[in-house]
Design an enzyme around this catalytic site. Structure first.
Site, PDB file in Angstrom:
ATOM      1  N   ASP A  19       0.986  -1.322  -0.143  1.00  0.00           N
ATOM      2  CA  ASP A  19       0.029  -0.105  -0.086  1.00  0.00           C
ATOM      3  C   ASP A  19       0.827   1.326  -0.060  1.00  0.00           C
ATOM      4  O   ASP A  19       1.831   1.417   1.025  1.00  0.00           O
ATOM      5  CB  ASP A  19      -0.932   0.070   1.220  1.00  0.00           C
ATOM      6  N   ILE A  20       0.691   2.256  -0.886  1.00  0.00           N
ATOM      7  CA  ILE A  20       1.531   3.330  -1.103  1.00  0.00           C
ATOM      8  C   ILE A  20       1.432   4.437   0.168  1.00  0.00           C
ATOM      9  O   ILE A  20       2.565   5.029   0.527  1.00  0.00           O
ATOM     10  CB  ILE A  20       1.266   3.974  -2.323  1.00  0.00           C
ATOM     11  N   VAL A  54      -5.816   4.679  -5.566  1.00  0.00           N
ATOM     12  CA  VAL A  54      -4.709   5.237  -5.016  1.00  0.00           C
ATOM     13  C   VAL A  54      -5.124   6.499  -4.354  1.00  0.00           C
ATOM     14  O   VAL A  54      -4.876   6.850  -3.103  1.00  0.00           O
ATOM     15  CB  VAL A  54      -3.357   5.530  -5.725  1.00  0.00           C
ATOM     16  N   ASP A  55      -5.710   7.353  -5.213  1.00  0.00           N
ATOM     17  CA  ASP A  55      -6.155   8.579  -4.591  1.00  0.00           C
ATOM     18  C   ASP A  55      -7.116   8.574  -3.474  1.00  0.00           C
ATOM     19  O   ASP A  55      -7.005   9.329  -2.559  1.00  0.00           O
ATOM     20  CB  ASP A  55      -7.023   9.232  -5.973  1.00  0.00           C
TER      21      ASP A  55
HETATM   22  N1  AR6 Z   1      -1.220   1.548  -3.261  1.00  0.00           N
HETATM   23  C1  AR6 Z   1      -0.688   1.247  -4.350  1.00  0.00           C
HETATM   24  N2  AR6 Z   1      -1.337   0.818  -5.242  1.00  0.00           N
HETATM   25  C2  AR6 Z   1      -2.547   0.997  -5.430  1.00  0.00           C
HETATM   26  C3  AR6 Z   1      -3.293   1.337  -4.316  1.00  0.00           C
HETATM   27  C4  AR6 Z   1      -2.783   1.511  -3.047  1.00  0.00           C
HETATM   28  N3  AR6 Z   1      -3.246   1.898  -1.907  1.00  0.00           N
HETATM   29  N4  AR6 Z   1      -4.872   1.406  -4.712  1.00  0.00           N
HETATM   30  C5  AR6 Z   1      -4.883   1.144  -5.814  1.00  0.00           C
HETATM   31  N5  AR6 Z   1      -3.385   0.933  -6.587  1.00  0.00           N
HETATM   32  P1  AR6 Z   1      -5.797   3.862  -9.927  1.00  0.00           P
HETATM   33  P2  AR6 Z   1      -5.397   5.510 -12.104  1.00  0.00           P
HETATM   34  C6  AR6 Z   1      -3.208   0.497  -7.707  1.00  0.00           C
HETATM   35  O1  AR6 Z   1      -7.184   3.638 -10.290  1.00  0.00           O
HETATM   36  O2  AR6 Z   1      -5.599   4.422 -13.339  1.00  0.00           O
HETATM   37  C7  AR6 Z   1      -8.950   7.714  -9.166  1.00  0.00           C
HETATM   38  O3  AR6 Z   1     -10.330   7.449  -9.074  1.00  0.00           O
HETATM   39  C8  AR6 Z   1      -4.044  -0.081  -8.690  1.00  0.00           C
HETATM   40  O4  AR6 Z   1      -4.160  -1.499  -8.590  1.00  0.00           O
HETATM   41  O5  AR6 Z   1      -5.735   4.447  -8.515  1.00  0.00           O
HETATM   42  O6  AR6 Z   1      -4.281   6.552 -12.492  1.00  0.00           O
HETATM   43  C9  AR6 Z   1      -8.452   9.036  -9.381  1.00  0.00           C
HETATM   44  O7  AR6 Z   1      -9.302  10.150  -8.571  1.00  0.00           O
HETATM   45  C10 AR6 Z   1      -3.541   0.202  -9.967  1.00  0.00           C
HETATM   46  O8  AR6 Z   1      -2.424  -0.660 -10.229  1.00  0.00           O
HETATM   47  O9  AR6 Z   1      -5.245   5.330 -10.784  1.00  0.00           O
HETATM   48  C11 AR6 Z   1      -8.736   9.191 -10.758  1.00  0.00           C
HETATM   49  O10 AR6 Z   1      -9.944   9.232 -11.148  1.00  0.00           O
HETATM   50  C12 AR6 Z   1      -2.869   1.386  -9.888  1.00  0.00           C
HETATM   51  O11 AR6 Z   1      -2.688   1.620  -8.192  1.00  0.00           O
HETATM   52  C13 AR6 Z   1      -8.342   7.801 -11.427  1.00  0.00           C
HETATM   53  O12 AR6 Z   1      -8.809   7.042 -10.441  1.00  0.00           O
HETATM   54  C14 AR6 Z   1      -3.471   2.965 -10.104  1.00  0.00           C
HETATM   55  O13 AR6 Z   1      -5.112   2.723 -10.326  1.00  0.00           O
HETATM   56  C15 AR6 Z   1      -6.840   7.709 -11.908  1.00  0.00           C
HETATM   57  O14 AR6 Z   1      -6.674   6.414 -12.444  1.00  0.00           O
END
Ligand code: AR6
Length: 176
Positions: A16-17, A39-40
């Site tokens: 988890d980041i 992540v956000d």
């Molecule tokens: N720690 C590390 N990696 C994670 C975590 C975490 N806690 N949670 C998810 N991932 P995404 P995007 C991974 O969807 O594609 C949001 O709604 C996940 O499995 O977070 O850039 C924003 O507000 C994937 O591999 O980001 C934007 O609207 C990676 O992080 C939109 O999503 C990125 O997934 C951005 O989409």
């Protein structure tokens, strides 16, 4: 070209980041900067209201953050002192400059890091979740862009790639 005495380490962690003990964590944000899922969502949930307030102030000051750009706030309650909110491109099939924009998101994050004296930074796999960027292509861009940047700028000691899935871990392990 300035080089640090010691080359930057590129490391890989599955987890988890939000719990990373680094100077800055990078958020996979959207242009609106006010949070979302993935992540956000995790960063705003763990980091608390201060991050959101700072994002709001940035939005008022400079408007939405286009894909490829990044902004910086404090880390709120996170261990990390800063959060760099990078906006990756939405994958539209590959013909909409997605690769260039993704590279820019990494590069602009590292530029901000240098400006703030950040030595250790953790990146998630930007754009590969909700935004649908193919994981393998995204990882190649991430690693190549980061390598090029740290090789030509001194100051960064560690860049940590944070993967959530085993599949992503395998992809990055091959590349690193
Ligand atoms: N720690 C590390 N990696 C994670 C975590 C975490 N806690 N949670 C998810 N991932 P995404 P995007 C991974 O969807 O594609 C949001 O709604 C996940 O499995 O977070 O850039 C924003 O507000 C994937 O591999 O980001 C934007 O609207 C990676 O992080 C939109 O999503 C990125 O997934 C951005 O989409």
């Amino acid at each position: 070209m300035t080089h640090s005495a010691q080359a930057a380490r590129l490391t890989l962690v599955r987890g988890d980041i939000t719990s990373q003990d680094v100077d800055a964590v990078v958020n996979a944000a959207n242009s609106g900067l006010l949070g979302g899922g993935g992540v956000d969502g995790a960063i705003h949930r763990e980091g608390g209201i201060r991050i959101l307030e700072e994002c709001r102030a940035i939005l008022v000051r400079q408007g939405r953050c286009p894909a490829g750009e990044a902004v910086i706030t404090s880390g709120g309650r996170l261990k990390a002192r800063y959060v760099i909110h990078a906006v990756g491109p939405v994958w539209q099939g590959g013909e909409a400059e997605e690769e260039r924009l993704l590279a820019r998101a990494y590069e602009n994050s590292l530029r901000l890091a240098l400006e703030h004296g950040i030595r250790t930074i953790a990146f998630p796999c930007i754009s590969t979740g909700a935004y649908g960027f193919p994981a393998e292509r995204a990882a190649l861009i991430a690693v190549t862009t980061v390598r090029e940047f740290v090789d030509s700028h001194g100051g960064i000691h560690e860049v940590r790639f944070i993967v959530f899935s085993e599949a992503d871990r395998e992809i990055y392990e091959r590349l690193l």
